[in-house]
Design an enzyme around this catalytic site. Structure first.
Site, short mmCIF file in Angstrom:
data_model
loop_
_atom_site.label_atom_id
_atom_site.label_comp_id
_atom_site.label_asym_id
_atom_site.label_seq_id
_atom_site.Cartn_x
_atom_site.Cartn_y
_atom_site.Cartn_z
N GLU A 161 0.97 -1.25 0.02
CA GLU A 161 -0.06 -0.01 -0.17
C GLU A 161 0.87 1.29 0.12
O GLU A 161 0.39 2.17 -0.60
CB GLU A 161 -0.95 0.06 1.18
CG GLU A 161 -1.92 -1.21 1.30
CD GLU A 161 -2.97 -1.21 -0.03
OE1 GLU A 161 -3.21 0.06 -0.52
OE2 GLU A 161 -3.19 -2.30 -0.43
N ASP A 182 3.57 -4.01 -6.03
CA ASP A 182 4.19 -5.27 -5.41
C ASP A 182 5.45 -5.52 -5.43
O ASP A 182 6.26 -5.91 -4.25
CB ASP A 182 3.73 -6.56 -6.25
CG ASP A 182 2.14 -6.94 -6.08
OD1 ASP A 182 1.73 -6.76 -4.87
OD2 ASP A 182 1.57 -7.69 -6.88
#
Length: 394
Positions: free
Chosen positions: A253, A338
């Site tokens: 995030e 990611d």
């Protein structure tokens, strides 16, 4: 009827997904079957509503209500919007009830009580009106004063309103549905603050959401603008994941923030909305629109306020043609986040473990069809994300 093409493709994609699932994936199979039925029924109801003069009848009722209280065209438009929103929510209600209290409950996901469910529905309806009506009034005011040339000012006003909504949503809107409490686990809080500092992000507070009041499914997110960020963790996420997995998910995030994905998404959506506003304002005065949705062009209730509402609905369907493009960029941003998390953590193993656990906990589809990914998925399928993370080398 060209606007229905995305809905037809969506049903086909869900059908392909259904046939890719094994017999033991009972929850996913039922979810896909139910989604196909819901999408098909919703599309058919819209077609019938259009063909049998539903828009015309709603406009007539809104005109009569406005006349009764001595209101003008603007009041008629407000009544028209409220009627359509109410009908849409009424249509969605039985599907939501079945999904929550039959499918989700049968497979152990649902924790929502009937009281909470209906409270959410009422809040959602009023919130939709509270947000939607000011936008409508803003657009109408600029059209009423400037005609088709008022699109630019309306677009600027809409953009500023959207930005304000994005800023206040985490602290004003979300607490209407969930309770937020400070994270009590000091060890986890320290680790979260540490990984945020590594990412160059200042975290204002870390909070826990009472997600277990509605579902066993888990989630986590980072909200807020500027230098201070708010980390929100579902209690179901904390209960079923290790500290390493939680920190890895939040590192993902933080990757969105560090890569300025939220800002880029807002800018791209703002740019796309400009031609939509331009077309909206020039199409309102067209005599083609009333006849296209079943209004006799001579009737008094084919006012500009009503035409605006109808056009917004039609353009909502048309925007589905652009959705795959936004989803494509969204999946690209998720891959970037990611890799950012893996780099920040020094390995992708913890995020891989978290993703696989979340897919199982949330009942995710293990192998969606490429067409479904193209039309529906804002994130790459878990298998693709896992493969990318396993290929990562510091």
């Amino acid at each position: 009827m060209i606007v229905l093409i995305p809905a037809i493709l969506s049903v086909l994609a869900m059908g392909f997904d259904y046939h890719r699932l094994s017999e033991d994936a009972a929850y996913q199979r039922e979810q896909k079957r139910f989604s196909m039925i819901r999408e098909t029924c919703t599309t058919l109801v819209f077609i019938l509503f259009l063909l049998f003069g539903g828009f015309s009848l709603s406009a007539r009722i809104s005109h009569d209500l406005s006349y009764t209280i001595g209101g003008g065209e603007l009041v008629q438009g407000v009544f028209f919007a409220l009627i359509l929103v109410f009908l849409e929510r009424l249509l969605a209600l039985p599907f939501a009830l079945y999904a929550t209290f039959s499918i989700e409950a049968r497979y152990g996901f649902n924790k929502t009580s009937p009281k909470t469910f209906f409270a959410d529905e009422v809040k959602g309806f009023f919130l939709l009106c509270l947000i939607g009506l000011p936008i409508f009034l803003l657009i109408y005011a600029f059209y009423d004063h400037f005609g088709p040339s008022g699109w630019l000012l309306a677009w600027i006003g809409y953009t500023l309103f959207s930005l304000l909504l994005s800023i206040i949503a985490p602290t004003v809107i979300l607490p209407l549905f969930n309770r937020f409490t400070p994270l009590a686990n000091e060890s986890l809080k320290t680790r979260i603050s540490g990984i945020a500092e590594q990412a160059g992000i200042k975290v204002k507070r870390v909070e826990v959401i009472d997600g277990s009041r509605r579902s066993t499914k888990a989630n986590a997110y980072v909200a807020g603008f500027g230098s201070s960020k708010r980390v929100a963790l579902y209690d179901t996420f904390i209960d079923k994941h290790s500290e390493e997995e939680i920190v890895a998910v939040l590192a993902h995030e933080f990757g969105h923030i560090a890569k300025k994905h939220v800002v880029k998404q807002f800018i791209s959506q703002t740019i796309l909305s400009a031609p939509i506003f331009y077309l909206l304002f020039w199409a309102v005065a067209s005599p083609i629109l009333p006849e296209a949705v079943g209004f006799p062009s001579t009737e008094i209730y084919t006012a500009h306020a009503v035409a605006l509402i109808v056009l917004v609905i039609v353009m909502g369907f048309l925007s589905a043609f652009f959705a795959p493009l936004f989803l494509l960029f969204s999946r690209k941003r998720e891959r970037e986040a990611d890799l950012f998390a893996a780099k920040l953590m020094g390995t992708g193993d913890e995020l891989v473990s978290a993703l696989l656990s979340l897919e199982k906990q949330n009942g995710g589809h293990p192998d969606p069809h490429p067409l479904s990914v193209f039309l529906h998925y804002s994130h790459p399928p878990t298998r693709q994300r896992v493969a990318l993370l396993k290929s990562f080398s510091p």
